[in-house]
Design an enzyme around this catalytic site. Structure first.
Site, PDB file in Angstrom:
ATOM      1  CB  SER A 156      82.967 -82.790  -2.085  1.00  0.00           C
ATOM      2  OG  SER A 156      82.466 -83.073  -3.410  1.00  0.00           O
TER       3      SER A 156
HETATM    4  N1  SAH Z   1      80.318 -80.080  -5.531  1.00  0.00           N
HETATM    5  C1  SAH Z   1      79.108 -80.507  -5.025  1.00  0.00           C
HETATM    6  C2  SAH Z   1      78.972 -81.965  -5.472  1.00  0.00           C
HETATM    7  C3  SAH Z   1      77.737 -82.431  -5.557  1.00  0.00           C
HETATM    8  S1  SAH Z   1      77.827 -84.148  -6.152  1.00  0.00           S
HETATM    9  C4  SAH Z   1      78.749 -80.328  -3.609  1.00  0.00           C
HETATM   10  O1  SAH Z   1      79.961 -80.253  -3.074  1.00  0.00           O
HETATM   11  O2  SAH Z   1      78.028 -80.076  -3.255  1.00  0.00           O
HETATM   12  C5  SAH Z   1      77.758 -83.942  -7.699  1.00  0.00           C
HETATM   13  C6  SAH Z   1      76.464 -83.424  -8.563  1.00  0.00           C
HETATM   14  O3  SAH Z   1      76.855 -83.341 -10.010  1.00  0.00           O
HETATM   15  C7  SAH Z   1      75.332 -83.780  -7.981  1.00  0.00           C
HETATM   16  O4  SAH Z   1      74.343 -82.756  -7.746  1.00  0.00           O
HETATM   17  C8  SAH Z   1      74.784 -84.390  -9.317  1.00  0.00           C
HETATM   18  O5  SAH Z   1      73.456 -84.210  -9.639  1.00  0.00           O
HETATM   19  C9  SAH Z   1      75.585 -83.499 -10.785  1.00  0.00           C
HETATM   20  N2  SAH Z   1      75.518 -84.116 -11.812  1.00  0.00           N
HETATM   21  C10 SAH Z   1      75.923 -85.363 -12.392  1.00  0.00           C
HETATM   22  N3  SAH Z   1      75.933 -85.617 -13.624  1.00  0.00           N
HETATM   23  C11 SAH Z   1      75.917 -84.255 -14.035  1.00  0.00           C
HETATM   24  C12 SAH Z   1      76.122 -83.614 -15.611  1.00  0.00           C
HETATM   25  N4  SAH Z   1      76.050 -84.513 -16.424  1.00  0.00           N
HETATM   26  N5  SAH Z   1      76.076 -82.345 -15.424  1.00  0.00           N
HETATM   27  C13 SAH Z   1      75.817 -81.674 -14.556  1.00  0.00           C
HETATM   28  N6  SAH Z   1      75.640 -81.957 -13.290  1.00  0.00           N
HETATM   29  C14 SAH Z   1      75.468 -83.131 -12.956  1.00  0.00           C
END
Ligand code: SAH
Length: 220
Positions: A73
């Site tokens: 993000s």
């Molecule tokens: N906070 C992270 C954001 C990553 S994007 C950062 O700044 O790096 C969101 C993440 O949520 C992705 O890695 C995706 O694989 C994960 N995700 C999507 N659906 C999910 C679920 N149901 N349970 C756990 N993780 C999930």
């Protein structure tokens, strides 16, 4: 692990300066006021959470790709969402979407215990490696669908999701302790950041904050 050399020290100092500028202009320069959050973001080396070929952009004002179609993000969003959770050292936080692990590190700086769930095993493993190397010890990692994991009936003082469900998941509302706060993006097309709170009587309140763009929440 890097062996400290003159070059590495100079490089780390450059990253540290970029990080201070990031906090000054992008985070505090907007509307994040909580000093604990600002200090956490001055400390966590964000470049460690992106691929080396993107290190030179690690402190810029936008999200970056981290593989598997996912993104780390934008720094401001991490600061703003962490502040909305009203961090308190003694508390527990559940994070859905470990991703790069950067938000996880910021949470570990301001919460007592972090439980983080990631649905893509490779991303979770990569984040665990980085966070272990940075010596964070208060984080429990789970691989799976964050709406189902971790099992049990643990309640959390704070919950954050960084992938967007279409509606606020009831599975997460029940995990919110009395006095707890949850912040997450919601929406199938256009998304808004929502704040969900449970008061000491157990009453749930919803507040819609600002427009955001996150990856969609996946289900297993
Ligand atoms: N906070 C992270 C954001 C990553 S994007 C950062 O700044 O790096 C969101 C993440 O949520 C992705 O890695 C995706 O694989 C994960 N995700 C999507 N659906 C999910 C679920 N149901 N349970 C756990 N993780 C999930």
């Amino acid at each position: 692990m890097d062996i400290p050399t003159k070059d590495n020290q100079a490089r780390d100092e450059e990253f540290r300066r970029a990080r201070l500028r990031m906090v000054q202009y992008q985070i505090a320069g907007r509307d994040v006021r909580n000093e604990t959050v600002l200090e956490a973001m001055r400390r966590v080396p964000r470049h460690e959470f992106v691929p080396p070929e993107l290190w030179h952009e690690a402190y810029d004002d936008y999200p970056l790709p981290i593989g598997f179609g996912q993104t780390i993000s934008q720094p401001y969003i991490v600061g703003s969402m962490t502040e909305l959770l009203l961090p308190d050292k003694a508390k527990t936080v559940l994070e859905i979407g470990t991703g790069s692990g950067y938000q996880t590190a910021v949470l570990a700086e301001v919460f007592g215990t972090v439980v983080t769930v990631e649905i893509v095993p490779e991303l979770s493993r990569q984040a665990q490696m980085v966070l272990n190397r940075l010596e964070y010890t208060s984080i429990a990692f789970h691989i799976g669908d964050g709406l189902m994991v971790p099992e049990g009936d643990d309640r959390f003082d704070a919950i954050i999701a960084t992938a967007a469900p279409a509606v606020v998941p009831p599975e997460l509302i029940v995990r919110l302790a009395p006095g707890g706060r949850m912040v997450l993006p919601v929406g199938a097309g256009a998304q808004c950041l929502k704040l969900v709170t449970r008061d000491c009587h157990g009453e749930i309140a919803f507040e819609t904050l600002y427009s955001v763009r996150f990856v969609p929440l996946q289900r297993q």
